[in-house]
Motif scaffolding. Structure first.
Motif, PDB file in Angstrom:
ATOM      1  N   GLU A 183      37.286  43.127  51.748  1.00 22.07           N
ATOM      2  CA  GLU A 183      36.962  42.239  50.618  1.00 22.07           C
ATOM      3  C   GLU A 183      35.755  41.392  50.974  1.00 22.07           C
ATOM      4  OE1 GLU A 183      38.227  42.233  47.668  1.00 22.07           O
ATOM      5  OE2 GLU A 183      40.253  43.058  47.794  1.00 22.07           O
ATOM      6  N   SER A 205      43.451  41.129  50.940  1.00 15.93           N
ATOM      7  CA  SER A 205      44.106  41.193  49.625  1.00 15.93           C
ATOM      8  C   SER A 205      45.050  42.393  49.686  1.00 15.93           C
ATOM      9  CB  SER A 205      43.080  41.381  48.510  1.00 15.93           C
ATOM     10  OG  SER A 205      42.735  42.751  48.410  1.00 15.93           O
ATOM     11  N   GLN A 207      44.921  44.940  48.023  1.00 18.76           N
ATOM     12  CA  GLN A 207      44.210  45.938  47.216  1.00 18.76           C
ATOM     13  C   GLN A 207      44.728  47.367  47.396  1.00 18.76           C
ATOM     14  OE1 GLN A 207      42.096  45.247  44.818  1.00 18.76           O
ATOM     15  NE2 GLN A 207      41.979  47.400  44.294  1.00 18.76           N
ATOM     16  N   LYS A 210      48.421  47.904  46.376  1.00 18.21           N
ATOM     17  CA  LYS A 210      48.763  47.894  44.943  1.00 18.21           C
ATOM     18  C   LYS A 210      48.294  49.190  44.290  1.00 18.21           C
ATOM     19  CE  LYS A 210      45.032  44.837  43.206  1.00 18.21           C
ATOM     20  NZ  LYS A 210      44.740  43.739  42.298  1.00 18.21           N
ATOM     21  N   ARG A 229      41.446  35.410  54.759  1.00 23.02           N
ATOM     22  CA  ARG A 229      40.046  35.799  54.946  1.00 23.02           C
ATOM     23  C   ARG A 229      39.375  34.859  55.935  1.00 23.02           C
ATOM     24  NH1 ARG A 229      38.412  37.508  48.703  1.00 23.02           N
ATOM     25  NH2 ARG A 229      40.346  38.694  48.399  1.00 23.02           N
ATOM     26  N   GLN A 243      46.853  34.469  45.522  1.00 22.89           N
ATOM     27  CA  GLN A 243      46.315  35.123  44.321  1.00 22.89           C
ATOM     28  C   GLN A 243      47.454  35.566  43.417  1.00 22.89           C
ATOM     29  OE1 GLN A 243      44.122  38.605  45.516  1.00 22.89           O
ATOM     30  NE2 GLN A 243      42.208  37.481  45.723  1.00 22.89           N
ATOM     31  N   HIS A 474      31.508  44.806  44.488  1.00 22.35           N
ATOM     32  CA  HIS A 474      32.901  44.356  44.379  1.00 22.35           C
ATOM     33  C   HIS A 474      33.583  44.840  45.654  1.00 22.35           C
ATOM     34  CE1 HIS A 474      36.161  42.641  42.138  1.00 22.35           C
ATOM     35  NE2 HIS A 474      36.802  43.780  41.968  1.00 22.35           N
ATOM     36  N   HIS A 475      34.516  45.769  45.587  1.00 21.22           N
ATOM     37  CA  HIS A 475      35.002  46.428  46.799  1.00 21.22           C
ATOM     38  C   HIS A 475      34.858  47.930  46.578  1.00 21.22           C
ATOM     39  CE1 HIS A 475      38.511  46.990  44.361  1.00 21.22           C
ATOM     40  NE2 HIS A 475      38.843  45.717  44.408  1.00 21.22           N
ATOM     41  N   SER A 513      38.564  38.305  39.921  1.00 20.96           N
ATOM     42  CA  SER A 513      37.821  39.523  39.600  1.00 20.96           C
ATOM     43  C   SER A 513      38.714  40.732  39.743  1.00 20.96           C
ATOM     44  CB  SER A 513      36.577  39.712  40.456  1.00 20.96           C
ATOM     45  OG  SER A 513      36.678  39.055  41.651  1.00 20.96           O
ATOM     46  N   ARG A 517      39.756  51.302  38.811  1.00 17.91           N
ATOM     47  CA  ARG A 517      39.557  51.881  40.139  1.00 17.91           C
ATOM     48  C   ARG A 517      39.126  53.342  40.065  1.00 17.91           C
ATOM     49  NH1 ARG A 517      40.316  46.577  41.361  1.00 17.91           N
ATOM     50  NH2 ARG A 517      42.465  45.967  40.947  1.00 17.91           N
ATOM     51  N   ILE A 559      43.443  43.329  38.659  1.00 14.72           N
ATOM     52  CA  ILE A 559      42.664  42.102  38.835  1.00 14.72           C
ATOM     53  C   ILE A 559      43.445  41.165  39.756  1.00 14.72           C
ATOM     54  CG2 ILE A 559      43.697  40.865  36.859  1.00 14.72           C
ATOM     55  CD1 ILE A 559      40.774  39.882  36.236  1.00 14.72           C
TER      56      ILE A 559
END
Ligand code: ASP
Length: 615
Positions: A183, A205, A207, A210, A229, A243, A474-475, A513, A517, A559
């Motif tokens: 990230e 995250s 990410q 999920k 982070r 988050q 973004h990622h 954000s 995907r 998000i």
């Protein structure tokens, strides 16, 4: 001092609950001594708990024993009171306290625990020294404002949880001890004792997990997720933060937007703020062109393009570059600056731009010059047409017009976006400067001051001039725009590739954000390659994920929104540390527990670690 035992005494009410309706009732209250006032035969104790404060009267005539104990009691002692509610006499009510119409006349007082004299009083407003507050966080959290902040946090989180649960989202936890999730920050690493030389990474995250949950068929997932982070120190960042993280199967962007609008509406409703959805939507390009930034503060007028007003002949006369845009903006209600103040401001802007090739046009002065007056009027007329300026341009407003100096294109390699960004930054800087005067552009305000917006179509890649590589903006799991894959731009014009990425912005702050995907393995592998990752490296870092993508991955997207920031805004707080119970300082230190701390030699040995430079 002898302390009392609680025995089987039970409290009947909280300290914020009693009203005249309970006049004459016998009650038991427990809490902390907020303040003590000694009037000889009468002692008043303000008893505090989370719900509020009740005035307790210790009258020597009612109980000598209780009065004696109250003489010994001090601020922050923990006490229990048995007594009777009494309506306060005429003129003795305190309209500023919800319990101000009554008091409790104590028949018995138990001193349950004493307290050292605290370094600051929880009964008072916050002290200026934040380090002391953080070191004695348990006392700081006793303050009424902090108790309120965490009630707000609880209500907001609960409203979001309920909304998402009602809309088919399952709350699923993902691991803290895992592999790196890119990230854009550094990882916090946890050394493994049983696998010498190996480390877990704390998630930046959830990410990848999920996305895997979507591959696993959960359809809709959410989590109130802690993220870690290790970033360079910046004001108002926390190394661990929370988050609202979600992901869904088969969504369009709009599907994600409606869900987020739904839960934000529910969250803001807990603070009595009614939001109007759907929120407006703007592409990244438009945001840059109209506001000079990808997170526009919509409470301020947009930039106005004055390129056409500045005709070639005029540009020549005023020594303005021919090809570049001229931009203007208005800061409303700047406070009726005098001519001298305006000129000083123009000088200040000039200085701020330094050698960068931009200059400021003094519109007020142009007006006084016969030749240029029509131009000045045309500029003002165009600025006045900006919809956020209800009364057009008034004498109270600050008008700023920025022109590129002759020769600017060579200097700036013809990057018009740069001009928009530079002018956009000036717009915010000036708004900030005048915000204090008017309190208009602070983060909180009345309901219609909450201007939400979706920014879409972000660029897929960012060019890093230092390392000369394209990075994911973004990622790397974000899908490129389908059209930009079909057109081949993905392979031959990276700078033009748009991502299906979006941000939710509130009053100039990015709240979150997300993106649609990549769900195809071939596209994901190609994106890794395009980011300069060899197939071997991609396999080593993300092999498990590339494998998973090969087993029927549905289109998906999601998000994540910063919960701490949402709560901060709703609590009217100025720092994230006001809404995180045990935050870290800007230097990533927990002052209360004194972390990070040394590991013992024994621990290091078990972890097969040696600290370089330590014998
Ligand atoms: N993982 C992203 C982040 O933490 C959010 C997302 O793309 O859903 O910013």
């Amino acid at each position: 001092m002898t302390l009392d035992f609680l025995g089987n005494l039970q409290r009947t009410h909280r300290c914020g609950e009693l009203r005249v309706g309970q006049d004459g009732q016998d009650v038991v209250l427990m809490g902390w001594v907020n303040r003590r006032r000694d009037h000889g035969n009468l002692i008043f104790l303000d008893l505090r708990d989370r719900t509020g404060i009740t005035q307790v009267v210790l009258d020597i005539e009612v109980s000598n024993d209780a009065h004696e104990k109250a003489e010994a009691a001090r601020s922050e002692y923990v006490v229990a009171v048995k007594g009777r509610v009494r309506k306060r006499g005429e003129g003795l009510e305190n309209p500023n306290m919800p319990t101000g119409a009554i008091e409790v006349v104590a028949k018995e007082l138990l001193l349950l625990n004493e307290a050292k004299t605290p370094p600051f009083s929880p009964a008072e407003d916050a002290i200026a020294n934040e380090e002391v507050r953080l070191k004695y966080r348990y006392l700081d959290l006793r303050r009424e404002q902090m108790q309120k902040n965490f009630l707000t946090r609880h209500k907001v989180t609960r409203a979001i949880r309920e909304y998402l649960s009602e809309n088919g989202f399952l709350e699923i936890e993902t691991p803290f001890m895992t592999r790196s999730t890119p990230e854009g920050a550094r990882d916090y690493l946890v050394p493994s004792r049983v696998h010498p030389g190996n480390f877990y990474a704390l998630p930046q995250s959830p990410q990848i997990f999920k996305q895997i949950l979507m591959i696993s068929g959960f359809d809709r997932y959410f989590q109130v997720a802690r993220c870690f982070r290790d970033e360079d120190l910046r004001a108002d960042r926390q190394p661990e933060f929370t988050q609202i993280d979600l992901e869904m199967t088969f969504p369009q962007q709009a599907t994600v937007f409606r869900v987020v609008e739904g839960f934000l509406t529910a969250a803001f409703a807990t603070a009595g703020i009614e939001l109007t959805a759907p929120f407006i939507q703007m592409s990244y390009d438009e945001a840059i062109r109209r506001y000079g930034i990808d997170k526009p503060d919509m409470r301020l007028p947009a930039l106005t393009d004055l390129t056409e007003e500045l005709t070639p002949a005029l540009r020549e006369q005023l020594k303005i570059e021919q090809k570049l845009p001229v931009l203007g903006f208005v800061i409303p209600n700047a406070g009726g600056l005098s001519g001298t103040q305006r000129r000083a401001l123009v000088d200040e802007i000039r200085k701020a731009f330094g050698e960068c090739g931009l200059d400021s046009l003094d519109v007020a002065r142009l007006k006084t010059n016969e030749t240029f007056a029509p131009l000045a009027n045309a500029i003002e007329a165009k600025l006045a047409a900006e919809p956020t300026l209800e009364e057009g341009v008034t004498a109270d407003d600050l008008v700023v017009v920025i022109t590129p100096k002759l020769g600017t294109p060579e200097k700036w390699n013809y990057d018009p976006q740069w001009i928009y960004k530079r002018v956009g930054a000036l717009r915010l800087q000036l708004a900030q400067k005048f915000a204090d005067k008017h309190g208009r552009f602070t983060q909180t305000g009345t309901a219609d001051d909450y201007r939400f917006l979706w920014v879409t179509d972000f660029p897929m890649y960012e060019w890093d001039e230092e390392t000369k590589v394209w990075n994911a903006a973004h990622h790397p799991f974000t899908s490129p725009h389908e059209d930009d894959i079909k057109s081949g731009a993905l392979f031959n014009d990276k700078g033009a590739v748009r991502a299906l990425a979006y941000d939710i912005v509130l009053n100039g702050t990015e709240l979150g954000s997300g993106s649609i995907r990549i769900h195809r393995q071939d596209v994901q592998a190609e994106i890794f390659r395009s980011l300069g990752m060899s197939d071997e490296e991609a396999k080593e870092r993300f092999g498990f994920f590339l494998d998973a993508l090969e087993y029927g991955t549905p289109p998906h997207g999601g998000i994540a929104l910063g919960l701490d920031r949402i709560v901060m805004i709703l609590a009217g707080a100025q720092s994230l540390r006001e809404v995180i119970a045990f935050p870290k300082t800007a230097k990533a230190i927990d002052l209360m527990v004194d972390a990070p701390s040394h590991a013992t030699e024994q621990q290091l040995k078990e972890l097969h670690l040696k600290i370089a430079g330590r014998s």
